[in-house]
Scaffold this active site. Sequence first.
Site, PDB file in Angstrom:
ATOM      1  NE  ARG A   1      48.997 144.503  92.276  1.00  0.00           N
ATOM      2  CZ  ARG A   1      48.924 145.408  91.524  1.00  0.00           C
ATOM      3  NH1 ARG A   1      47.782 145.709  91.386  1.00  0.00           N
ATOM      4  NH2 ARG A   1      49.763 145.733  90.464  1.00  0.00           N
ATOM      5  CB  THR A   2      54.026 144.567  97.306  1.00  0.00           C
ATOM      6  OG1 THR A   2      53.471 143.675  96.527  1.00  0.00           O
ATOM      7  CG2 THR A   2      54.517 144.045  98.418  1.00  0.00           C
TER       8      THR A   2
ATOM      9  CE  LYS B   1      73.279 161.267  99.115  1.00  0.00           C
ATOM     10  NZ  LYS B   1      73.012 161.722 100.585  1.00  0.00           N
TER      11      LYS B   1
ATOM     12  NE  ARG C   1      58.257 144.410  95.398  1.00  0.00           N
ATOM     13  CZ  ARG C   1      57.236 144.239  94.649  1.00  0.00           C
ATOM     14  NH1 ARG C   1      57.226 144.701  93.562  1.00  0.00           N
ATOM     15  NH2 ARG C   1      56.327 143.145  95.171  1.00  0.00           N
TER      16      ARG C   1
ATOM     17  CG  HIS D   1      56.165 138.663  96.420  1.00  0.00           C
ATOM     18  ND1 HIS D   1      55.954 139.343  97.610  1.00  0.00           N
ATOM     19  CD2 HIS D   1      55.725 139.283  95.409  1.00  0.00           C
ATOM     20  CE1 HIS D   1      55.245 140.408  97.284  1.00  0.00           C
ATOM     21  NE2 HIS D   1      55.162 140.215  96.091  1.00  0.00           N
TER      22      HIS D   1
HETATM   23  C1  NCD Z   1      54.036 140.358  91.485  1.00  0.00           C
HETATM   24  C2  NCD Z   1      55.659 140.689  92.076  1.00  0.00           C
HETATM   25  O1  NCD Z   1      56.117 141.710  92.390  1.00  0.00           O
HETATM   26  O2  NCD Z   1      56.384 139.680  92.038  1.00  0.00           O
HETATM   27  N1  NCD Z   1      53.531 141.618  92.204  1.00  0.00           N
HETATM   28  C3  NCD Z   1      52.903 141.659  93.421  1.00  0.00           C
HETATM   29  O3  NCD Z   1      53.819 141.864  94.344  1.00  0.00           O
HETATM   30  N2  NCD Z   1      51.513 141.534  93.426  1.00  0.00           N
HETATM   31  C4  NCD Z   1      53.968 139.854  90.392  1.00  0.00           C
HETATM   32  C5  NCD Z   1      54.477 140.585  89.224  1.00  0.00           C
HETATM   33  O4  NCD Z   1      55.142 141.751  89.386  1.00  0.00           O
HETATM   34  O5  NCD Z   1      54.339 140.095  87.992  1.00  0.00           O
END
Ligand code: NCD
Length: 313
Positions: free
Chosen positions: A52-53, A81, A102, A130
């Site tokens: 999703r993100t 590397k 991320r 997040h």
């Molecule tokens: C969340 C995350 O990555 O922290 N997912 C997301 O970004 N929608 C929640 C999760 O992974 O449980």
Amino acid sequence: MIRHLIDPLDFSVEEIDGLLALAADIAQDRQKYAEVCHGKKLATLFYEPSTRTRLSFEAAMLNLGGSVLGFATADSSSATKGESVADTIRVISCYADICAMRHPKEGAPLRAARYSGIPVINAGDGGHQHPTQTLTDLMTIRRRKGRLSDLTIGLCGDLKFGRTVHSLIKSLARYEGIRFVLISPEELRVPDYVIHEILTPKGIPYEEVTSLEESMPKLDILYMTRVQKERFFNEEDYIRLKDTYILTPEKMKLGKPDMAVLHPLPRVNEITLEVDDDPRAAYFEQAQNGVYVRMALMMTLLGLAGEKEAGSC
Ligand code: NCD
């Protein structure tokens, strides 16, 4: 000055209001924003898995008429590397106009921001924060309830490792009349800093409980989360705890008729499929809102938000 979004508090309450208003306007008339980021490039630097993100960031930039580049796993980047995040971002700054990162290490996007020539967005750092999921959550709560104040919010599941939970609590703690019901097994309670640095100093009412059923009747929002398998030290603990809470239609009967159920997704077992048909299930709408808030966020960080007039939420 380059602006980043690393922590949910990097934007003031007023700025969040403006951002959510812009996101709501985008949701109403996407066409109006179709060329706002023409010629701009988003780099997605994902050192940890995501569906999703990452894709919602990419969809958001494409919806704005821009383009995207990046990598989806650490294995396919020069991290293998031995390149540092600081060096990577200095290089990416030459290729893109904005980046979403991320990383499994807490604080990695903050470190990147210090060396970056472009806005850095924290798309999740370890079990820490997040902030863009929080924007998504706030937009969904605002659209469902019409407000971000005077709400009883139940957070259920892995409150220890769930970064979305930490960011949401931090953010909602700035609004009036918020009460938290923290529902988790003993081992997965929120980290101490959430209690001692956020809730207690602000005098925010909260309770830590283990029963979802007993909590249901008082909740305006129920925020379900998955147990974060990848952050456990041993598999036995994960297996023992993973199915502690499963939201079913029977449990939904205990909730208020106008409650909203949110989940950052991915869901594993914690909400049964039958709950999806309940009008109070807001998690897929939440995923859709994620695109709108990320469009609004990137426009804001690129200094392009003023060019379109935002409607009201
Ligand atoms: C969340 C995350 O990555 O922290 N997912 C997301 O970004 N929608 C929640 C999760 O992974 O449980």
